[in-house]
Design an enzyme around this catalytic site. Sequence first.
Site, mmCIF file in Angstrom:
data_model
loop_
_atom_site.group_PDB
_atom_site.id
_atom_site.type_symbol
_atom_site.label_atom_id
_atom_site.label_comp_id
_atom_site.label_asym_id
_atom_site.label_seq_id
_atom_site.Cartn_x
_atom_site.Cartn_y
_atom_site.Cartn_z
ATOM 1 N N MET A 30 54.235 37.640 36.102
ATOM 2 C CA MET A 30 55.211 38.994 36.046
ATOM 3 C C MET A 30 55.280 39.487 37.543
ATOM 4 O O MET A 30 55.786 40.425 37.763
ATOM 5 C CB MET A 30 54.333 39.800 34.989
ATOM 6 N N GLU A 35 46.410 37.141 45.254
ATOM 7 C CA GLU A 35 45.563 35.931 45.800
ATOM 8 C C GLU A 35 45.066 34.984 44.455
ATOM 9 O O GLU A 35 45.224 33.941 44.228
ATOM 10 C CB GLU A 35 44.336 35.956 46.538
ATOM 11 N N GLY A 36 45.140 35.920 43.204
ATOM 12 C CA GLY A 36 44.652 35.189 41.953
ATOM 13 C C GLY A 36 45.735 34.433 41.478
ATOM 14 O O GLY A 36 45.720 33.492 40.996
ATOM 15 N N HIS A 37 47.132 34.881 41.596
ATOM 16 C CA HIS A 37 48.397 34.100 41.213
ATOM 17 C C HIS A 37 48.420 32.860 42.070
ATOM 18 O O HIS A 37 48.605 31.947 41.758
ATOM 19 C CB HIS A 37 49.459 34.882 41.435
ATOM 20 N N GLN A 61 56.011 42.178 25.610
ATOM 21 C CA GLN A 61 54.554 42.193 25.488
ATOM 22 C C GLN A 61 53.989 43.718 25.928
ATOM 23 O O GLN A 61 52.886 43.852 26.135
ATOM 24 C CB GLN A 61 53.989 41.043 26.438
ATOM 25 N N ASP A 150 42.656 36.879 32.270
ATOM 26 C CA ASP A 150 43.394 37.316 30.936
ATOM 27 C C ASP A 150 42.736 36.244 29.767
ATOM 28 O O ASP A 150 43.363 35.453 29.466
ATOM 29 C CB ASP A 150 45.014 37.224 30.971
ATOM 30 N N GLN A 153 44.318 35.855 26.214
ATOM 31 C CA GLN A 153 45.760 35.151 26.448
ATOM 32 C C GLN A 153 45.610 33.757 26.696
ATOM 33 O O GLN A 153 46.118 32.913 26.047
ATOM 34 C CB GLN A 153 46.266 35.699 27.737
ATOM 35 N N SER A 185 44.398 42.164 40.235
ATOM 36 C CA SER A 185 45.362 42.523 39.277
ATOM 37 C C SER A 185 46.632 43.213 39.746
ATOM 38 O O SER A 185 46.227 44.224 40.822
ATOM 39 C CB SER A 185 44.654 43.254 38.169
ATOM 40 N N SER A 186 47.911 43.140 39.428
ATOM 41 C CA SER A 186 48.846 43.644 40.024
ATOM 42 C C SER A 186 48.786 45.095 39.701
ATOM 43 O O SER A 186 49.449 46.121 40.359
ATOM 44 C CB SER A 186 50.127 43.323 39.282
#
Length: 281
Positions: A30, A35-37, A61, A150, A153, A185-186
């Site tokens: 999204m 860095e996670g992405h 969502q 997540d 998910q 997290s964003s």
Amino acid sequence: MQILRTLAEMKALIHTWKDDDQLIGLVPTMGYLHEGHLALVKKAREHSDRVIVSIFVNPTQFGPNEDFQRYPRDEAGDLQKLKDAKTDAVFLPTPDQIYPADFQTTVHLSKITCGLCSMTRPGHFDGVATVVLKLFHLVKPDVAVFGEKDYQQLAMIRQMVKDLNLDLEILGVPTLRTQEGLALSSRNAYLSEREKEIALVLSQSIGFVQQEYRQGIKNVSELSARAKKLFENEPQLFLEYLEIVDAKTLEPLAEIIQPARVIIAARVGKTRLIDNGPVQP
Ligand code: AMP
């Protein structure tokens, strides 16, 4: 790096990649990338010839009182990060590309989406499953990469792929954290410095469960009751749930005698945060 905004552009690109027998890796996001992405992009790189990242703040969502409108967005920053990470293509559809006016299909998984986050976010997982399945059909990836951050998910998507015999591999990536332990997290963009400190209780309580388990407490009610105490001293922290469940099915456990997962959702001020970690026999 190619930037695609319409389904037609997207289909044409996938066509050429498939014609060239390129293995395609998809990373759905999204946006407001961290860095996670980028760890997901790296994983996709390692398992495919072409990497495509989608950036779509998926309206279906989000619940009516959630943060869809104010969800952080930074297209220019995201594109620069993806270019630096050697992404081949970025898909940035508008909501009407994904949900035309007559759209009427919902993908729903009946069991794995029942507890945990669905208790406070009804319909959330239907929105995720529907958009992810659409992305799978559009991009036809050989692998798709998701974060363990997540966890429910990721488990749902694995189940959907199995249930619907989808011909792709799902890869999970462990959660990337700050040095202090806060899961990236964003939504951390909403937090003040003080709130970031308070939010450390989530990861600390995961570490606490793992430690107590290693010291011999296997009873789930006892473990979770002890861990929940850590949330009681902080008035700005509201625990939505802390559960210890089967790592695969996410079903409740009485004793930990198989791989389990501690999964947490809590609110710090107005910001909802989630985290989870393994509890391994
Ligand atoms: P989002 O943009 O928040 O929808 O996340 C897109 C993907 O990145 C999802 O598969 C997330 O699980 C994953 N992700 C988000 N945060 C992290 C993190 N801290 N570490 C690893 N993966 C993450």
